[in-house]
Enzyme design. Sequence first.
Site, PDB file in Angstrom:
ATOM      1  N   GLU A 109       0.943  -1.129   0.021  1.00  0.00           N
ATOM      2  CA  GLU A 109       0.098  -0.006  -0.016  1.00  0.00           C
ATOM      3  C   GLU A 109       0.912   1.308   0.172  1.00  0.00           C
ATOM      4  O   GLU A 109       2.107   1.322   0.697  1.00  0.00           O
ATOM      5  CB  GLU A 109      -0.921   0.011   1.293  1.00  0.00           C
ATOM      6  CG  GLU A 109      -1.660   1.157   1.477  1.00  0.00           C
ATOM      7  CD  GLU A 109      -2.532   1.085   2.834  1.00  0.00           C
ATOM      8  OE1 GLU A 109      -3.524   1.758   3.145  1.00  0.00           O
ATOM      9  OE2 GLU A 109      -2.281  -0.035   3.667  1.00  0.00           O
ATOM     10  N   LYS A 129      -9.446   3.333  -1.800  1.00  0.00           N
ATOM     11  CA  LYS A 129      -9.749   2.589  -0.410  1.00  0.00           C
ATOM     12  C   LYS A 129     -10.765   3.482   0.206  1.00  0.00           C
ATOM     13  O   LYS A 129     -10.813   4.460   0.369  1.00  0.00           O
ATOM     14  CB  LYS A 129      -8.427   2.721   0.396  1.00  0.00           C
ATOM     15  CG  LYS A 129      -8.600   1.964   1.723  1.00  0.00           C
ATOM     16  CD  LYS A 129      -7.219   2.086   2.355  1.00  0.00           C
ATOM     17  CE  LYS A 129      -7.254   1.389   3.752  1.00  0.00           C
ATOM     18  NZ  LYS A 129      -5.917   1.459   4.572  1.00  0.00           N
ATOM     19  N   CYS A 157      -5.712  -3.111   2.058  1.00  0.00           N
ATOM     20  CA  CYS A 157      -5.289  -3.280   3.447  1.00  0.00           C
ATOM     21  C   CYS A 157      -6.618  -3.441   4.361  1.00  0.00           C
ATOM     22  O   CYS A 157      -7.284  -4.536   4.131  1.00  0.00           O
ATOM     23  CB  CYS A 157      -4.337  -2.023   3.899  1.00  0.00           C
ATOM     24  SG  CYS A 157      -3.761  -2.302   5.374  1.00  0.00           S
TER      25      CYS A 157
END
Length: 255
Positions: A41, A110, A144
């Site tokens: 990430e 995200k 993540c």
Amino acid sequence: MKVALLQLHPLDDADSADPGWLAPIARNLGNLGVDVLVLPELILPGYNRPDAHRDLSQSLSGRWVQQISSIARDANLAITFGWAERAGDQVYNAASFIGADGAIRGHYRKIQLFGPMERQSFQHGSDDPPVFEYRGHRIGMLVCYDIEFPEHARSLARHGAEILVVPTANPVGYDHVQEYLIPARASENAVNIIYANYIGPDGDMAFGGGSVIVGPDGRPLASAGRSPAILIADLPKRTDFADDTLSTQLGELRA
């Protein structure tokens, strides 16, 4: 499909601003027949660099994407990487999947931002995680913390994903994610998961490593410890049993 992930120490300022260091690694993996490489990430411009997230962020048409596209073409493999994306006045914690032809096949912002630093640096993504086809396989993307929410992985599986690529930056103290949650997400959805983490200190925080490639039965195909590593694995296809199990589960959810 042969896949790889790169677990590495957080990069210094120069390398985190210019991905040229990746070219020889990608070329070697391409020579080994790797189809897809997954990086952690925010590899560009670094995870624990809130000062740089806005200042160095770039657009989809910017230099970072162009450089990664060139590296992917030269190495003849796809590259998934996390990065700080600027779109107008907003900055997103994003990930892109660049095919071996250099084209963007998947892009994701995200949704589940983790902790005060991410929420101060980035806008929450609002689009559903993508599912797309690459070399005969259906691939989904998360970043993540997203994978810790079962509904995201389940949504991707419902839309046909058989492989999930997950750039991550999981700190020390959260090893349960790699050890338990990633295998659980893989098994309950009958998908392969490629989960690429950092290792070691990054300013006032540290990452725990433990990157893993997990098969659709929840068993690790390859796993890293607490040192830099490159993992390579041939992904199995869903077994008939796994397909039947998933179909039954999804049918029950729709009922």
